[in-house]
Write a protein that holds these residues in place. Sequence first.
Motif, PDB file in Angstrom:
ATOM      1  N   ALA A  74       0.817  -1.224   0.000  1.00 44.04           N
ATOM      2  CA  ALA A  74       0.000   0.000   0.000  1.00 44.04           C
ATOM      3  C   ALA A  74       0.847   1.270   0.000  1.00 44.04           C
ATOM      4  O   ALA A  74       0.470   2.258  -0.620  1.00 44.04           O
ATOM      5  N   VAL A  75       1.999   1.252   0.684  1.00 45.37           N
ATOM      6  CA  VAL A  75       2.742   2.520   0.848  1.00 45.37           C
ATOM      7  C   VAL A  75       3.871   2.732  -0.155  1.00 45.37           C
ATOM      8  O   VAL A  75       4.403   3.846  -0.236  1.00 45.37           O
ATOM      9  N   CYS A  76       4.238   1.716  -0.923  1.00 45.63           N
ATOM     10  CA  CYS A  76       5.356   1.907  -1.872  1.00 45.63           C
ATOM     11  C   CYS A  76       4.986   3.015  -2.865  1.00 45.63           C
ATOM     12  O   CYS A  76       4.021   2.887  -3.621  1.00 45.63           O
ATOM     13  N   PRO A  77       5.726   4.128  -2.890  1.00 46.65           N
ATOM     14  CA  PRO A  77       5.339   5.253  -3.747  1.00 46.65           C
ATOM     15  C   PRO A  77       5.460   4.927  -5.232  1.00 46.65           C
ATOM     16  O   PRO A  77       4.871   5.608  -6.064  1.00 46.65           O
ATOM     17  N   ALA A  78       6.210   3.875  -5.554  1.00 53.24           N
ATOM     18  CA  ALA A  78       6.393   3.520  -6.968  1.00 53.24           C
ATOM     19  C   ALA A  78       5.477   2.360  -7.371  1.00 53.24           C
ATOM     20  O   ALA A  78       5.574   1.870  -8.499  1.00 53.24           O
ATOM     21  N   ASP A  79       4.603   1.926  -6.478  1.00 53.10           N
ATOM     22  CA  ASP A  79       3.752   0.749  -6.736  1.00 53.10           C
ATOM     23  C   ASP A  79       4.587  -0.433  -7.216  1.00 53.10           C
ATOM     24  O   ASP A  79       4.166  -1.190  -8.101  1.00 53.10           O
ATOM     25  N   ALA A  80       5.761  -0.583  -6.626  1.00 52.72           N
ATOM     26  CA  ALA A  80       6.693  -1.593  -7.135  1.00 52.72           C
ATOM     27  C   ALA A  80       6.728  -2.857  -6.271  1.00 52.72           C
ATOM     28  O   ALA A  80       7.554  -3.736  -6.505  1.00 52.72           O
ATOM     29  N   TRP A  90      -6.091 -13.913   0.633  1.00 45.56           N
ATOM     30  CA  TRP A  90      -5.902 -13.987  -0.827  1.00 45.56           C
ATOM     31  C   TRP A  90      -5.168 -12.767  -1.353  1.00 45.56           C
ATOM     32  O   TRP A  90      -4.350 -12.849  -2.238  1.00 45.56           O
ATOM     33  N   ILE A  91      -5.445 -11.602  -0.782  1.00 42.29           N
ATOM     34  CA  ILE A  91      -4.844 -10.361  -1.273  1.00 42.29           C
ATOM     35  C   ILE A  91      -4.165  -9.637  -0.113  1.00 42.29           C
ATOM     36  O   ILE A  91      -4.514  -9.845   1.040  1.00 42.29           O
ATOM     37  N   PRO A  92      -3.178  -8.776  -0.405  1.00 39.20           N
ATOM     38  CA  PRO A  92      -2.623  -7.958   0.683  1.00 39.20           C
ATOM     39  C   PRO A  92      -3.762  -7.180   1.354  1.00 39.20           C
ATOM     40  O   PRO A  92      -4.447  -6.385   0.713  1.00 39.20           O
ATOM     41  N   THR A  93      -3.956  -7.441   2.634  1.00 33.01           N
ATOM     42  CA  THR A  93      -5.132  -6.949   3.348  1.00 33.01           C
ATOM     43  C   THR A  93      -5.339  -5.439   3.235  1.00 33.01           C
ATOM     44  O   THR A  93      -6.457  -4.971   3.062  1.00 33.01           O
ATOM     45  N   LEU A  94      -4.252  -4.668   3.333  1.00 31.02           N
ATOM     46  CA  LEU A  94      -4.389  -3.216   3.370  1.00 31.02           C
ATOM     47  C   LEU A  94      -4.277  -2.562   1.992  1.00 31.02           C
ATOM     48  O   LEU A  94      -4.116  -1.346   1.885  1.00 31.02           O
ATOM     49  N   PHE A  95      -4.399  -3.364   0.945  1.00 32.19           N
ATOM     50  CA  PHE A  95      -4.208  -2.873  -0.422  1.00 32.19           C
ATOM     51  C   PHE A  95      -5.018  -1.604  -0.718  1.00 32.19           C
ATOM     52  O   PHE A  95      -4.536  -0.656  -1.317  1.00 32.19           O
ATOM     53  N   LEU A 118       5.126   8.551   4.659  1.00 30.56           N
ATOM     54  CA  LEU A 118       4.018   7.881   5.364  1.00 30.56           C
ATOM     55  C   LEU A 118       3.060   8.867   6.012  1.00 30.56           C
ATOM     56  O   LEU A 118       1.991   8.484   6.476  1.00 30.56           O
ATOM     57  N   LYS A 119       3.434  10.145   6.021  1.00 26.49           N
ATOM     58  CA  LYS A 119       2.596  11.153   6.699  1.00 26.49           C
ATOM     59  C   LYS A 119       1.162  11.216   6.149  1.00 26.49           C
ATOM     60  O   LYS A 119       0.207  11.282   6.928  1.00 26.49           O
ATOM     61  N   PRO A 120       0.953  11.184   4.802  1.00 24.79           N
ATOM     62  CA  PRO A 120      -0.434  11.224   4.298  1.00 24.79           C
ATOM     63  C   PRO A 120      -1.273  10.057   4.836  1.00 24.79           C
ATOM     64  O   PRO A 120      -2.466  10.229   5.108  1.00 24.79           O
ATOM     65  N   PHE A 121      -0.653   8.901   5.001  1.00 22.52           N
ATOM     66  CA  PHE A 121      -1.390   7.747   5.547  1.00 22.52           C
ATOM     67  C   PHE A 121      -1.696   7.991   7.023  1.00 22.52           C
ATOM     68  O   PHE A 121      -2.828   7.856   7.470  1.00 22.52           O
TER      69      PHE A 121
END
Length: 338
Positions: free
Chosen positions: A27-33, A153-158, A195-198
């Motif tokens: 969820a937090v990776c800024p590059a969606d990588a 099944w999926i990353p819970t916090l996606f 992480l501040k916006p989260f």
Amino acid sequence: MSGINFEKLKKEVWDRDNCSGCGACVAVCPADAIVFLDNDKSHPVNTGYCKDLNDNVPCGACYSVCPRTDSANIKGSMMGDFLEIKAAKSAYEVSGKQSGGAVTAILSNALDKGFIDAVVTVSEDKWNHKPKSVVITSKEAMIYSAGSRYNWWIPTLFALKEAVFKKKYANIAVIGTPCAVSALRLMKESDNDLLKPFGKSIRLIFGLFCTETFDYESLVEGKLKNEFGIEAWEIERLDVKGRLEVTLTDGTKNDISLKDLEGCIRKGCLSCTDLTAVDSDISAGAIGSPEGYTTIVVRTEEGKGFLTSAVNSGNLVLSDDVDLGPIERLAEKKAKRG
Ligand SMILES: Cc1cc2nc3c(=O)[nH]c(=O)nc-3n(C[C@H](O)[C@H](O)[C@H](O)COP(=O)(O)OP(=O)(O)OC[C@H]3O[C@@H](n4cnc5c(N)ncnc54)[C@H](O)[C@@H]3O)c2cc1C
Ligand code: SF4
Ligand code: SF4
């Protein structure tokens, strides 16, 4: 290069089979990588780009939120600190509720009152019972999503990234198992700017008690379909009560011992020591309360405010009929697991 990047996460968590699947890093990776691959869901992988490694721009967001690193400062286990414990049930019918429907009632009330503008939670595809991470904004959708997803099944916090960056919700409640709860607390308390916006957007962390989760493919497609001849669409309800109780749409019940399901447990759960979500604002479980009620552990003033408002509005009924003994015994058993 700061050295705080996915490679450190890989070394300390992924390579040790310690990943809980909470999905905070995704969820937090800024590059969606960071993603989970279909052919190995025991931990995520990096798809090839990293701000820190490739462009020498300090990041470390993934490492900072992971509750399983060597440096994650998790509060401990057992019952954790709390202000009060109650048995609670929804004052209205919640047909899919797992215990007393208290989680649904408390957060539906908070949405109605405008305390929060969204709930990030785990719902499911009712056809195949695959869990999905979703953003909910109405009482109707909360009621539809009631019930526990014991499968992973999926990353819970996606869906948290969608809620914060795409939908720009500023006051979010997140429901999670203890591993996800600890990741959310790290997110809120981190001094990492990324992480501040989260952290700022998360208003309430709602925990669910948890002993383990089962890998979806091993449980639903392996155990239930291949060994017990149960198709996913036939399942009305799953409940873990010292055994897995599978209720089918025709009313038939099948009991499966937890021993028989050991092979279906996610590897990362085997080192997990937190039953009651000690890092939450408020947490909920079945154990300790009479049938038809949810055990509610209030840990912070925010949690207390959400609970009291639901009671004062007539949406939640409270009782003092909580037996701490079984909760403490199960918490102790889990704490010894690590
Ligand atoms: C994997 C798992 C294991 C559990 N193990 C135990 C246990 O060992 N002992 C015990 O006493 N209780 C356990 N619980 C908690 C219990 O099953 C109920 O969730 C709890 O009692 C609240 O009941 P309720 O009727 O108030 O919730 P409901 O009103 O039914 O609402 C539940 C809410 O939780 C959300 N949700 C469901 N599954 C997940 C998930 N995996 N991650 C995030 N959000 C989710 C739903 O979307 C819904 O909004 C477990 C829950 C889960 C998900
Ligand atoms: S435990 Fe959560 S944050 Fe840590 S690697 Fe696994 S999915 Fe990512
Ligand atoms: S047992 Fe622990 S690691 Fe596994 S889902 Fe529950 S809280 Fe997460």
